[in-house]
Write a protein that holds these residues in place. Structure first.
Motif, PDB file in Angstrom:
ATOM      1  N   MET A  98       0.818  -1.185   0.000  1.00 11.81           N
ATOM      2  CA  MET A  98       0.000   0.000   0.000  1.00 11.81           C
ATOM      3  C   MET A  98       0.876   1.270   0.000  1.00 11.81           C
ATOM      4  SD  MET A  98      -3.162   0.485  -0.064  1.00 11.81           S
ATOM      5  CE  MET A  98      -4.554   1.369   0.424  1.00 11.81           C
ATOM      6  N   ARG A  99       1.973   1.208   0.714  1.00 11.31           N
ATOM      7  CA  ARG A  99       2.865   2.364   0.767  1.00 11.31           C
ATOM      8  C   ARG A  99       3.481   2.659  -0.603  1.00 11.31           C
ATOM      9  NH1 ARG A  99       6.747   3.143   5.692  1.00 11.31           N
ATOM     10  NH2 ARG A  99       6.521   5.379   5.703  1.00 11.31           N
ATOM     11  N   LYS A 100       3.846   1.599  -1.344  1.00  6.30           N
ATOM     12  CA  LYS A 100       4.396   1.791  -2.686  1.00  6.30           C
ATOM     13  C   LYS A 100       3.379   2.473  -3.603  1.00  6.30           C
ATOM     14  CE  LYS A 100       7.943  -1.604  -3.544  1.00  6.30           C
ATOM     15  NZ  LYS A 100       8.315  -2.780  -4.324  1.00  6.30           N
ATOM     16  N   LEU A 101       2.134   2.092  -3.445  1.00  2.00           N
ATOM     17  CA  LEU A 101       1.077   2.683  -4.261  1.00  2.00           C
ATOM     18  C   LEU A 101       0.971   4.182  -4.004  1.00  2.00           C
ATOM     19  CD1 LEU A 101      -1.341   2.314  -6.191  1.00  2.00           C
ATOM     20  CD2 LEU A 101      -2.734   1.956  -4.165  1.00  2.00           C
ATOM     21  N   PHE A 102       1.012   4.584  -2.739  1.00  2.00           N
ATOM     22  CA  PHE A 102       0.942   6.005  -2.411  1.00  2.00           C
ATOM     23  C   PHE A 102       2.166   6.760  -2.917  1.00  2.00           C
ATOM     24  CE2 PHE A 102      -2.010   4.672   1.102  1.00  2.00           C
ATOM     25  CZ  PHE A 102      -3.126   5.256   0.526  1.00  2.00           C
ATOM     26  N   ASN A 103       3.345   6.145  -2.830  1.00  2.00           N
ATOM     27  CA  ASN A 103       4.559   6.792  -3.339  1.00  2.00           C
ATOM     28  C   ASN A 103       4.495   6.987  -4.847  1.00  2.00           C
ATOM     29  OD1 ASN A 103       5.674   7.024  -0.826  1.00  2.00           O
ATOM     30  ND2 ASN A 103       6.940   5.195  -1.002  1.00  2.00           N
ATOM     31  N   ARG A 104       4.025   5.968  -5.548  1.00  2.00           N
ATOM     32  CA  ARG A 104       3.892   6.086  -7.003  1.00  2.00           C
ATOM     33  C   ARG A 104       2.888   7.163  -7.385  1.00  2.00           C
ATOM     34  NH1 ARG A 104       3.147   0.081  -8.893  1.00  2.00           N
ATOM     35  NH2 ARG A 104       4.994  -0.766  -7.913  1.00  2.00           N
ATOM     36  N   LEU A 105       1.786   7.210  -6.657  1.00  2.00           N
ATOM     37  CA  LEU A 105       0.763   8.214  -6.929  1.00  2.00           C
ATOM     38  C   LEU A 105       1.290   9.619  -6.659  1.00  2.00           C
ATOM     39  CD1 LEU A 105      -2.164   8.701  -7.739  1.00  2.00           C
ATOM     40  CD2 LEU A 105      -2.774   8.524  -5.337  1.00  2.00           C
ATOM     41  N   ALA A 106       2.035   9.785  -5.577  1.00  2.00           N
ATOM     42  CA  ALA A 106       2.608  11.098  -5.253  1.00  2.00           C
ATOM     43  C   ALA A 106       3.588  11.545  -6.326  1.00  2.00           C
ATOM     44  CB  ALA A 106       3.287  11.040  -3.893  1.00  2.00           C
ATOM     45  N   LEU A 107       4.413  10.629  -6.826  1.00  2.00           N
ATOM     46  CA  LEU A 107       5.354  10.993  -7.885  1.00  2.00           C
ATOM     47  C   LEU A 107       4.639  11.310  -9.193  1.00  2.00           C
ATOM     48  CD1 LEU A 107       8.403   8.644  -7.399  1.00  2.00           C
ATOM     49  CD2 LEU A 107       8.314  11.107  -7.135  1.00  2.00           C
ATOM     50  N   ARG A 108       3.579  10.587  -9.458  1.00  2.00           N
ATOM     51  CA  ARG A 108       2.841  10.825 -10.692  1.00  2.00           C
ATOM     52  C   ARG A 108       2.159  12.197 -10.672  1.00  2.00           C
ATOM     53  NH1 ARG A 108      -0.462   5.949 -12.902  1.00  2.00           N
ATOM     54  NH2 ARG A 108       1.672   5.240 -13.126  1.00  2.00           N
ATOM     55  N   LEU A 109       1.753  12.642  -9.482  1.00  2.00           N
ATOM     56  CA  LEU A 109       1.084  13.927  -9.355  1.00  2.00           C
ATOM     57  C   LEU A 109       2.047  15.094  -9.166  1.00  2.00           C
ATOM     58  CD1 LEU A 109      -1.891  12.905  -7.053  1.00  2.00           C
ATOM     59  CD2 LEU A 109      -1.918  13.330  -9.515  1.00  2.00           C
ATOM     60  N   ALA A 110       3.340  14.817  -9.110  1.00  2.00           N
ATOM     61  CA  ALA A 110       4.328  15.888  -8.956  1.00  2.00           C
ATOM     62  C   ALA A 110       4.237  16.823 -10.157  1.00  2.00           C
ATOM     63  CB  ALA A 110       5.731  15.304  -8.829  1.00  2.00           C
ATOM     64  N   PRO A 111       4.153  18.111  -9.901  1.00  2.00           N
ATOM     65  CA  PRO A 111       3.887  19.046 -10.999  1.00  2.00           C
ATOM     66  C   PRO A 111       5.069  19.349 -11.913  1.00  2.00           C
ATOM     67  CG  PRO A 111       4.025  20.220  -8.936  1.00  2.00           C
ATOM     68  CD  PRO A 111       4.124  18.759  -8.614  1.00  2.00           C
ATOM     69  N   PHE A 112       6.295  19.050 -11.497  1.00  2.00           N
ATOM     70  CA  PHE A 112       7.451  19.403 -12.313  1.00  2.00           C
ATOM     71  C   PHE A 112       8.213  18.153 -12.750  1.00  2.00           C
ATOM     72  CE2 PHE A 112       6.741  23.072  -9.576  1.00  2.00           C
ATOM     73  CZ  PHE A 112       6.630  24.066 -10.527  1.00  2.00           C
ATOM     74  N   THR A 113       8.647  18.155 -13.997  1.00  2.00           N
ATOM     75  CA  THR A 113       9.450  17.067 -14.540  1.00  2.00           C
ATOM     76  C   THR A 113      10.760  17.659 -15.043  1.00  2.00           C
ATOM     77  OG1 THR A 113       7.464  15.909 -15.241  1.00  2.00           O
ATOM     78  CG2 THR A 113       9.530  15.201 -16.225  1.00  2.00           C
ATOM     79  N   VAL A 114      11.865  17.044 -14.657  1.00  2.00           N
ATOM     80  CA  VAL A 114      13.190  17.478 -15.102  1.00  2.00           C
ATOM     81  C   VAL A 114      13.722  16.395 -16.037  1.00  2.00           C
ATOM     82  CG1 VAL A 114      15.517  18.113 -14.401  1.00  2.00           C
ATOM     83  CG2 VAL A 114      13.588  18.650 -12.910  1.00  2.00           C
ATOM     84  N   ARG A 115      14.023  16.770 -17.284  1.00  2.00           N
ATOM     85  CA  ARG A 115      14.572  15.826 -18.255  1.00  2.00           C
ATOM     86  C   ARG A 115      15.968  16.270 -18.640  1.00  2.00           C
ATOM     87  NH1 ARG A 115       9.344  16.146 -20.493  1.00  2.00           N
ATOM     88  NH2 ARG A 115       8.180  14.268 -20.047  1.00  2.00           N
ATOM     89  N   VAL A 116      16.895  15.339 -18.584  1.00  2.00           N
ATOM     90  CA  VAL A 116      18.267  15.593 -19.020  1.00  2.00           C
ATOM     91  C   VAL A 116      18.481  14.756 -20.269  1.00  2.00           C
ATOM     92  CG1 VAL A 116      20.693  15.516 -18.397  1.00  2.00           C
ATOM     93  CG2 VAL A 116      18.987  15.955 -16.635  1.00  2.00           C
TER      94      VAL A 116
END
Length: 66
Positions: free
Chosen positions: A1-19
């Protein structure tokens, strides 16, 4: 369940940094613009182009390869 919340939080992160390196692309997610800038500073300018996009894939900042 904790992994699911972590994945969801990362997916909802508003900024993406691409190198965009010569051999591959590195992608990081950030919750604040300051965090996104911190991720971008981790890579030297000769590594490649850095693009920070906001929500809805809008370009917020860009640094070209030196």
């Amino acid at each position: 369940m904790r992994k699911l919340f972590n994945r969801l939080a990362l997916r909802l992160a508003p900024f993406t940094v691409r190198v965009l390196s010569n051999d591959r692309t590195y992608t990081h997610k950030a919750h604040t613009y300051a965090d996104a800038l911190a991720w971008a500073q981790q890579y030297p300018a000769d590594w490649g182009r850095v693009i920070i996009t906001g929500r809805f894939n809008r370009t917020m900042a860009e640094r070209a390869q030196a």
